[in-house]
Design a protein around this motif. Structure first.
Motif, PDB file in Angstrom:
ATOM      1  N   SER A   8       0.793  -1.225   0.000  1.00 41.07           N
ATOM      2  CA  SER A   8       0.000   0.000   0.000  1.00 41.07           C
ATOM      3  C   SER A   8       0.827   1.277   0.000  1.00 41.07           C
ATOM      4  O   SER A   8       0.333   2.332  -0.399  1.00 41.07           O
ATOM      5  N   GLU A   9       2.085   1.219   0.436  1.00 43.38           N
ATOM      6  CA  GLU A   9       2.887   2.436   0.519  1.00 43.38           C
ATOM      7  C   GLU A   9       3.726   2.688  -0.728  1.00 43.38           C
ATOM      8  O   GLU A   9       4.544   3.609  -0.753  1.00 43.38           O
ATOM      9  N   ASN A  10       3.487   1.916  -1.762  1.00 40.94           N
ATOM     10  CA  ASN A  10       4.241   2.040  -3.008  1.00 40.94           C
ATOM     11  C   ASN A  10       3.341   2.653  -4.090  1.00 40.94           C
ATOM     12  O   ASN A  10       2.415   2.009  -4.571  1.00 40.94           O
ATOM     13  N   PRO A  11       3.615   3.903  -4.514  1.00 42.54           N
ATOM     14  CA  PRO A  11       2.785   4.518  -5.558  1.00 42.54           C
ATOM     15  C   PRO A  11       2.724   3.695  -6.840  1.00 42.54           C
ATOM     16  O   PRO A  11       1.695   3.687  -7.520  1.00 42.54           O
ATOM     17  N   ASP A  12       3.819   3.008  -7.174  1.00 40.68           N
ATOM     18  CA  ASP A  12       3.834   2.203  -8.396  1.00 40.68           C
ATOM     19  C   ASP A  12       2.807   1.077  -8.335  1.00 40.68           C
ATOM     20  O   ASP A  12       2.242   0.685  -9.364  1.00 40.68           O
ATOM     21  N   TYR A  13       2.594   0.539  -7.139  1.00 39.97           N
ATOM     22  CA  TYR A  13       1.576  -0.504  -6.968  1.00 39.97           C
ATOM     23  C   TYR A  13       0.204   0.035  -7.363  1.00 39.97           C
ATOM     24  O   TYR A  13      -0.541  -0.612  -8.116  1.00 39.97           O
ATOM     25  N   TRP A  14      -0.125   1.241  -6.897  1.00 42.33           N
ATOM     26  CA  TRP A  14      -1.424   1.820  -7.205  1.00 42.33           C
ATOM     27  C   TRP A  14      -1.502   2.253  -8.663  1.00 42.33           C
ATOM     28  O   TRP A  14      -2.558   2.095  -9.305  1.00 42.33           O
ATOM     29  N   SER A  74      -0.888   8.467  -6.364  1.00 39.75           N
ATOM     30  CA  SER A  74      -0.858   7.800  -7.666  1.00 39.75           C
ATOM     31  C   SER A  74      -1.030   8.831  -8.771  1.00 39.75           C
ATOM     32  O   SER A  74      -2.083   9.487  -8.875  1.00 39.75           O
ATOM     33  N   MET A  75      -0.015   8.985  -9.608  1.00 40.36           N
ATOM     34  CA  MET A  75      -0.105   9.921 -10.721  1.00 40.36           C
ATOM     35  C   MET A  75      -1.201   9.510 -11.693  1.00 40.36           C
ATOM     36  O   MET A  75      -1.857  10.359 -12.310  1.00 40.36           O
ATOM     37  N   TYR A 115     -13.117   7.664   2.545  1.00 40.62           N
ATOM     38  CA  TYR A 115     -13.754   6.452   2.039  1.00 40.62           C
ATOM     39  C   TYR A 115     -12.703   5.645   1.278  1.00 40.62           C
ATOM     40  O   TYR A 115     -12.178   6.108   0.277  1.00 40.62           O
ATOM     41  N   THR A 116     -12.393   4.495   1.758  1.00 39.71           N
ATOM     42  CA  THR A 116     -11.461   3.511   1.179  1.00 39.71           C
ATOM     43  C   THR A 116      -9.985   3.876   1.349  1.00 39.71           C
ATOM     44  O   THR A 116      -9.119   3.122   0.913  1.00 39.71           O
ATOM     45  N   PHE A 117      -9.664   5.006   1.984  1.00 44.22           N
ATOM     46  CA  PHE A 117      -8.251   5.322   2.229  1.00 44.22           C
ATOM     47  C   PHE A 117      -7.785   4.734   3.553  1.00 44.22           C
ATOM     48  O   PHE A 117      -6.707   4.134   3.639  1.00 44.22           O
ATOM     49  N   ASP A 157      -4.219 -10.233   4.888  1.00 47.45           N
ATOM     50  CA  ASP A 157      -3.479  -9.313   4.033  1.00 47.45           C
ATOM     51  C   ASP A 157      -4.413  -8.282   3.396  1.00 47.45           C
ATOM     52  O   ASP A 157      -5.610  -8.493   3.264  1.00 47.45           O
ATOM     53  N   GLY A 158      -3.832  -7.200   2.977  1.00 48.27           N
ATOM     54  CA  GLY A 158      -4.587  -6.149   2.295  1.00 48.27           C
ATOM     55  C   GLY A 158      -3.700  -5.457   1.283  1.00 48.27           C
ATOM     56  O   GLY A 158      -2.585  -5.935   1.028  1.00 48.27           O
ATOM     57  N   PRO A 159      -4.132  -4.349   0.772  1.00 51.27           N
ATOM     58  CA  PRO A 159      -5.419  -3.693   1.058  1.00 51.27           C
ATOM     59  C   PRO A 159      -6.597  -4.363   0.342  1.00 51.27           C
ATOM     60  O   PRO A 159      -6.362  -5.002  -0.671  1.00 51.27           O
TER      61      PRO A 159
END
Length: 203
Positions: A8-14, A74-75, A115-117, A157-159
């Motif tokens: 969740s802390e990796n912008p590339d993942y999102w 996330s860009m 919401y969802t964050f 596990d998440g998110p």
């Protein structure tokens, strides 16, 4: 308890999730609970939305003439909101930044919309999130939230990561007065009985 698997802390993942359209949390429209809630506000408010995603709520509130700050690291998400805002001929403040690094808005926000964050960040950052949200809000500012998933096993596990409602409210009560906490008839069908609407005021 096993360590949580967490990207969740990796912008590339999102960015990758958005690129592949693997965004099951996105309902494609403004959130019905929030649409109903904001009917009561006639004057412009400074509204901050952490983890704004594709910006359905942000764009809706901007069209209602609120001053909206849509925050996402996330860009891909921010680019989508920018494109949609041009199509809809509305303007809002787009911030591609880690929520926890926001400093120039401290004490300037009337309402934070959640919401969802909260369920997307690692649970070990939730206390920090609560503290940061309080710093951003004006005195007597409102924290308006839908908390979920309240039925998921916490060490899964998440998110999204599970939310223990009792513990979560206790953590918020250090910084907020809880005005309302209840399930809503306007919850979307897949989330009925797995989320609650919570309204809080900064102490």
């Amino acid at each position: 308890m096993k360590p949580l698997k967490d990207n969740s802390e990796n912008p590339d993942y999102w960015n990758d999730r958005y690129s592949k359209n693997e965004i099951g949390w996105d309902i494609g429209t403004p959130t019905p609970i929030f649409v109903n809630f904001f009917k009561k506000f006639k004057s412009q408010k400074n509204i901050l939305i952490p983890g704004a995603g594709k910006g359905h709520d942000a764009l809706f509130l901007s069209k209602k003439n609120h001053n909206v700050f849509a925050v996402d690291f996330s860009m891909k998400a921010i680019s989508h909101i920018k494109k949609k805002s041009l199509e809809l001929n509305t303007s809002l403040n787009l911030i591609c930044e880690d929520f926890f690094k926001l400093n120039n808005l401290n004490g300037k926000i009337d309402i934070i919309l959640e919401y969802t964050f909260f369920c997307a960040i690692n649970p070990n950052k939730r206390i920090k999130y609560i503290q940061k949200s309080s710093e951003l809000l004006k005195t007597d500012g409102l924290f308006v939230a839908i908390l979920l998933p309240i039925n998921k096993i916490l060490n899964d596990d998440g998110p999204p990561f599970g939310v223990n409602l009792t513990r979560t409210l206790r953590d918020f009560e250090k910084y907020y007065d809880i005005i309302e906490c209840e399930k809503s008839d306007l919850s979307i069908k897949p989330r009925v009985d797995n989320e609650v609407f919570v309204l809080m005021r900064k102490k």
